[in-house]
Design a protein around this motif. Structure first.
Motif, PDB file in Angstrom:
ATOM      1  N   VAL A  18      -5.301  16.304  -2.694  1.00  0.00           N
ATOM      2  CA  VAL A  18      -4.598  15.123  -3.205  1.00  0.00           C
ATOM      3  C   VAL A  18      -5.658  14.222  -3.821  1.00  0.00           C
ATOM      4  CG1 VAL A  18      -3.106  13.181  -2.688  1.00  0.00           C
ATOM      5  CG2 VAL A  18      -2.833  15.329  -1.434  1.00  0.00           C
ATOM      6  N   HIS A  19      -5.628  14.082  -5.138  1.00  0.00           N
ATOM      7  CA  HIS A  19      -6.633  13.315  -5.872  1.00  0.00           C
ATOM      8  C   HIS A  19      -6.064  11.938  -6.182  1.00  0.00           C
ATOM      9  CE1 HIS A  19      -9.069  11.925  -9.281  1.00  0.00           C
ATOM     10  NE2 HIS A  19     -10.015  12.737  -8.843  1.00  0.00           N
ATOM     11  N   TYR A  20      -6.737  10.880  -5.708  1.00  0.00           N
ATOM     12  CA  TYR A  20      -6.275   9.505  -5.890  1.00  0.00           C
ATOM     13  C   TYR A  20      -7.052   8.822  -7.015  1.00  0.00           C
ATOM     14  CZ  TYR A  20      -3.712   9.854  -1.498  1.00  0.00           C
ATOM     15  OH  TYR A  20      -2.825  10.238  -0.512  1.00  0.00           O
ATOM     16  N   GLY A  21      -6.372   7.899  -7.680  1.00  0.00           N
ATOM     17  CA  GLY A  21      -6.996   7.131  -8.747  1.00  0.00           C
ATOM     18  C   GLY A  21      -6.914   7.843 -10.081  1.00  0.00           C
TER      19      GLY A  21
ATOM     20  N   LEU B  55       0.820  -1.202   0.000  1.00  0.00           N
ATOM     21  CA  LEU B  55       0.000   0.000   0.000  1.00  0.00           C
ATOM     22  C   LEU B  55       0.861   1.261   0.000  1.00  0.00           C
ATOM     23  CD1 LEU B  55      -2.805  -1.010   2.530  1.00  0.00           C
ATOM     24  CD2 LEU B  55      -3.033  -0.776   0.063  1.00  0.00           C
ATOM     25  N   TYR B  56       1.959   1.199   0.720  1.00  0.00           N
ATOM     26  CA  TYR B  56       2.869   2.345   0.779  1.00  0.00           C
ATOM     27  C   TYR B  56       3.400   2.683  -0.616  1.00  0.00           C
ATOM     28  CZ  TYR B  56       6.501   5.353   2.776  1.00  0.00           C
ATOM     29  OH  TYR B  56       7.291   6.419   3.117  1.00  0.00           O
ATOM     30  N   GLU B  57       3.646   1.647  -1.401  1.00  0.00           N
ATOM     31  CA  GLU B  57       4.152   1.858  -2.763  1.00  0.00           C
ATOM     32  C   GLU B  57       3.033   2.232  -3.718  1.00  0.00           C
ATOM     33  OE1 GLU B  57       7.000   2.105  -5.748  1.00  0.00           O
ATOM     34  OE2 GLU B  57       7.239   1.880  -3.584  1.00  0.00           O
ATOM     35  N   VAL B  58       1.868   1.575  -3.577  1.00  0.00           N
ATOM     36  CA  VAL B  58       0.757   1.828  -4.496  1.00  0.00           C
ATOM     37  C   VAL B  58       0.289   3.274  -4.401  1.00  0.00           C
ATOM     38  CG1 VAL B  58      -1.678   1.306  -4.941  1.00  0.00           C
ATOM     39  CG2 VAL B  58      -0.049  -0.552  -4.627  1.00  0.00           C
TER      40      VAL B  58
ATOM     41  N   PHE C 269      -1.977   8.781  -9.213  1.00  0.00           N
ATOM     42  CA  PHE C 269      -2.684   7.817 -10.052  1.00  0.00           C
ATOM     43  C   PHE C 269      -2.643   6.413  -9.477  1.00  0.00           C
ATOM     44  CE2 PHE C 269      -0.925  10.922 -13.273  1.00  0.00           C
ATOM     45  CZ  PHE C 269      -2.092  11.650 -13.355  1.00  0.00           C
ATOM     46  N   THR C 270      -1.755   6.171  -8.532  1.00  0.00           N
ATOM     47  CA  THR C 270      -1.454   4.873  -7.905  1.00  0.00           C
ATOM     48  C   THR C 270      -0.584   4.032  -8.827  1.00  0.00           C
ATOM     49  OG1 THR C 270      -3.397   3.622  -8.659  1.00  0.00           O
ATOM     50  CG2 THR C 270      -3.640   4.922  -6.645  1.00  0.00           C
TER      51      THR C 270
END
Length: 567
Positions: A137-140, A42-45, A156-157
């Motif tokens: 901070v926008h994820y995905g 998760l830390y990397e993703v 973007f993950t």
């Protein structure tokens, strides 16, 4: 009569489905199935280190974290990990190499935006402003539409891909190693484009073009830039883009699929397990884009004879949405039609059905959310590009197959041209009225509207007499020279300063503050419920009913006047 129900019906999402498998989820966007991942993964993703470093560099103290629905289960973990990383970064900057776990992170506050007002691909600036956030901070995955007020960091993950499987799939699709192919990926898989292109070149492919992310929704390939290579040049590729095939990693959204299909020779898709725009039962097929375009053109024909068009605001964050609304108003007014601007948040059929007087809708949104699926909707919903086609005359309406879904490509040249035509026509009416003020009183006289060719609905073949109500309004008012000038100037107004509805005589158009209002006319003549105290009606109508005191209290014990009634 006995009921077959053994339990009350489910009217809301059961608690056990929260954040897992929501049975009410839209069929167009499938929720990504969650897989159990370790903290290190998760830390990397979610790129925790890069996020903390960027936040610290920008000096933000109030940060909003925006997640799509599929990533909300990881939101609490991300907040805790981000707080620890922010402490570590702050300590490093202060020269303290040890992280102090006991020190509360009071200087920086993190807020989770658990629900977006519009589309998840857009940055929700409104919700962020409610939290007084200095940045988002926008994820995905994201549409990358430029924001208007708040800066944003896109995460973007990091997603994994099997390069061997992808290259094998590519070789099956393109057996000729001299084929011209552009390799593109969803933003969540963009890091893999260059390595994959290098592997394909090692396997003998001579014309493989890689792409990189750039914030330019109006580009030949939306939000992508062609990485420069010696042969062929970037300008040559863009100029001859219709000669190139596209290999897309992960299923694109429907709007992007239609855009790319109209600009390149062909489109091949490599589906990934975590693609957010595909379900197991309804995969997207690039060959279906032609039928989708035909359906969109059918909506254009339906909207061509609409008299009242609703401007549906589907974003409050895209930078140029206000100027787009003004452009659309000008286009609609130049065509002699009436427009109303409406904001409803997330769209559904029930909300739009409340506006029965609207004959069709145009969406002001990003290039992804601008395409609204027609399933369950009563009236057609089109993009600004499609509206431009609908407002053109039958003799000039030509669709070359090109398609665009967002507001970024909306220009003003066509609107200016139609506005100039409208102004010239109105000036001619003024001159004719001044030269012959009794023109409209002459038996059998012909006015400007009657001299224009008739308009027919191309779907039904029937004559349409009210497709341009703002031009017809010229005939529905007194015709002295001064009054005509006042009416012509009022027809250019798109909004009224008051909601007062003026009573009108039979055969005339309802006016609001002296401006013709097809919405008020619809309220008077077609709506069954007109509200309390309406001024519409004949002179013989009785006065409005006196308001009487009704029930009060709660359902377990209503109070009617001075008597108490139990239910």
């Amino acid at each position: 009569m006995a009921s077959d129900l053994s339990a009350p019906p489910v009217l809301s999402t059961p608690a056990e489905y929260t954040f897992i498998d929501d049975p009410t989820l839209s069929s167009t966007i499938a929720q990504t199935k969650q897989t159990k991942r370790s903290d290190d993964e998760l830390y990397e993703v979610y790129e925790i280190a890069r996020t903390a470093a960027d936040i610290q560099q920008n000096g933000w103290r109030h940060i909003a974290l925006q997640f799509p629905d599929a990533m909300l289960p990881d939101a609490p973990w991300i907040v805790n990990a981000l707080r620890k990383e922010l402490r570590s970064v702050a300590a490093h900057l202060q020269g303290d190499g040890e992280e102090n776990e006991e020190k509360p992170a009071e200087s920086q506050r993190l807020y989770i935006l658990a629900d977006t007002s519009y589309s998840a691909c857009c940055v929700d600036e409104i919700a962020a402003e409610h939290a007084n956030a200095e940045g988002v901070v926008h994820y995905g995955r994201a549409c990358l539409s430029p924001t208007s007020r708040i800066p944003v960091i896109h995460i973007f993950t990091k997603q994994k891909l099997d390069y061997y499987t992808i290259t094998e799939s590519f070789e099956k699709e393109f057996q000729d190693k001299t084929d011209k192919v552009v390799v593109m990926a969803d933003v969540m898989f963009q890091d893999h484009v260059l390595p994959i292109c290098e592997l394909l070149r090692e396997r003998g492919y001579t014309t493989i073009i890689a792409t990189e992310i750039v914030r330019d929704p109006t580009g030949p390939i939306p939000n992508r830039n062609i990485i420069f290579s010696a042969t062929p040049s970037e300008d040559e590729i863009v100029h001859n883009l219709n000669e190139y095939h596209l290999f897309h990693i992960s299923t694109p959204p429907t709007s992007l699929l239609m855009t790319l299909s109209s600009r390149l020779a062909s489109l091949r898709i490599y589906s990934t397990p975590s693609s957010p725009y595909i379900t197991d039962s309804t995969p997207l097929d690039p060959s279906a884009t032609q039928s989708l375009l035909r359906r969109r053109y059918g909506l254009v024909i339906r909207l061509a004879t609409a008299s009242i068009i609703g401007i549906l605001v589907n974003t409050l964050s895209v930078k140029n949405y206000m100027s787009t609304i003004s452009t659309l108003k000008s286009q609609i007014a130049a065509a002699g039609k009436k427009s109303y601007t409406i904001v409803v948040g997330k769209l559904n059929a029930a909300k739009l059905a409340n506006f029965a007087e609207i004959d069709g809708w145009v969406v002001v949104g990003c290039w992804e959310s601008g395409l609204v699926e027609q399933e369950g909707l009563w009236k057609p919903v089109v993009t600004p590009f499609e509206l431009g086609l609908a407002l053109q005359g039958e003799e000039s309406r030509v669709w070359t197959g090109e398609w665009w879904g967002g507001i970024e490509g909306v220009g003003t040249s066509w609107a200016e041209e139609r506005s100039a035509e409208s102004i010239a026509k109105q000036s001619q009416v003024e001159e004719d009225s001044a030269a012959a003020p009794d023109l409209y009183d002459i038996e059998g006289g012909v006015d400007d509207e009657e001299s224009e060719p008739p308009e027919f609905d191309l779907r039904t073949g029937k004559l349409v007499s009210n497709s341009r109500p703002m031009r017809m309004a010229i005939r529905s008012v007194p015709r002295s020279g001064a009054e005509t000038n006042d009416v012509l100037s009022s027809l250019n107004q798109t909004t009224a300063s008051s909601a007062a509805i003026v009573r009108r005589a039979a055969g005339d158009v309802a006016l609001v503050n002296g401006v013709a209002s097809p919405g008020a006319e619809f309220l008077r003549s077609q709506r069954t419920w007109q509200g309390l105290g309406t001024e519409f009606g004949t002179e013989d109508d009785e006065d409005s009913t006196v308001v009487r005191e009704g029930r009060s209290g709660v359902a377990r014990g209503y109070t009617v006047g001075t008597d108490e009634t139990r239910t």
